[in-house]
Write a protein that holds these residues in place. Structure first.
Motif, PDB file in Angstrom:
ATOM      1  N   GLU A  40      40.069  46.153  31.529  1.00 20.00           N
ATOM      2  CA  GLU A  40      41.316  46.293  32.288  1.00 20.00           C
ATOM      3  C   GLU A  40      42.199  45.090  31.989  1.00 20.00           C
ATOM      4  N   TRP A  41      43.496  45.306  31.842  1.00 17.48           N
ATOM      5  CA  TRP A  41      44.421  44.228  31.550  1.00 17.48           C
ATOM      6  C   TRP A  41      44.854  43.560  32.840  1.00 17.48           C
ATOM      7  N   ALA A  42      44.884  42.229  32.822  1.00 14.80           N
ATOM      8  CA  ALA A  42      45.404  41.461  33.945  1.00 14.80           C
ATOM      9  C   ALA A  42      46.153  40.264  33.393  1.00 14.80           C
ATOM     10  N   ASP A  43      47.404  40.095  33.830  1.00 14.20           N
ATOM     11  CA  ASP A  43      48.183  38.930  33.405  1.00 14.20           C
ATOM     12  C   ASP A  43      47.568  37.665  33.981  1.00 14.20           C
ATOM     13  N   GLY A  44      47.615  36.599  33.221  1.00 16.32           N
ATOM     14  CA  GLY A  44      47.081  35.342  33.714  1.00 16.32           C
ATOM     15  C   GLY A  44      47.191  34.263  32.670  1.00 16.32           C
ATOM     16  N   GLU A  45      46.904  33.058  33.080  1.00 17.07           N
ATOM     17  CA  GLU A  45      46.966  31.902  32.202  1.00 17.07           C
ATOM     18  C   GLU A  45      45.677  31.704  31.419  1.00 17.07           C
ATOM     19  N   CYS A  62      41.868  33.546  29.883  1.00 22.29           N
ATOM     20  CA  CYS A  62      41.160  34.767  29.537  1.00 22.29           C
ATOM     21  C   CYS A  62      39.998  34.945  30.517  1.00 22.29           C
ATOM     22  N   HIS A  63      39.861  36.143  31.049  1.00 23.26           N
ATOM     23  CA  HIS A  63      38.794  36.432  32.007  1.00 23.26           C
ATOM     24  C   HIS A  63      37.844  37.482  31.477  1.00 23.26           C
TER      25      HIS A  63
END
Length: 99
Positions: free
Chosen positions: A87-92, A94-95
């Motif tokens: 799933e894509w999630a915006d963030g600073e 990488c998760h």
């Protein structure tokens, strides 16, 4: 998902795999040969559980039988172990988690 499937269908087609195999055999450029072997190996690993894309794994096996040496599978290529994209999630940061 349709675009990715179309790309997978092309990369894993018998005709494309045969063209890559011929190029591995005929190119005089070692860097090109090694890159093609690396890609075929990564795709073979990525598609290993999908019989629809069996042509790639068959190509890997044929080239191995013909004594071509594949480079070690890079740790970064392990991303192919996922059956689907995360799933894509915006963030600073990488998760991406590997379970």
């Amino acid at each position: 998902m349709i675009a990715r499937s179309g790309i997978h269908d092309e990369v894993a087609s018998k005709a494309f795999c045969e063209m890559l195999r011929d190029l591995v055999k005929t190119t005089q450029h070692e860097n090109l040969r090694n890159k093609i072997l690396e890609l075929i190996q990564a795709w073979g690993f990525a598609f290993r559980n999908n019989s629809k894309y069996r042509a790639v794994q068959d190509t890997v096996n044929i080239l191995k039988a013909e004594c071509y040496k594949f480079p070690p599978l890079k740790e970064s290529d392990a991303m192919f172990s996922a059956d689907s994209a995360p799933e894509w999630a915006d963030g600073e940061v990488c998760h991406r988690f590997v379970l």
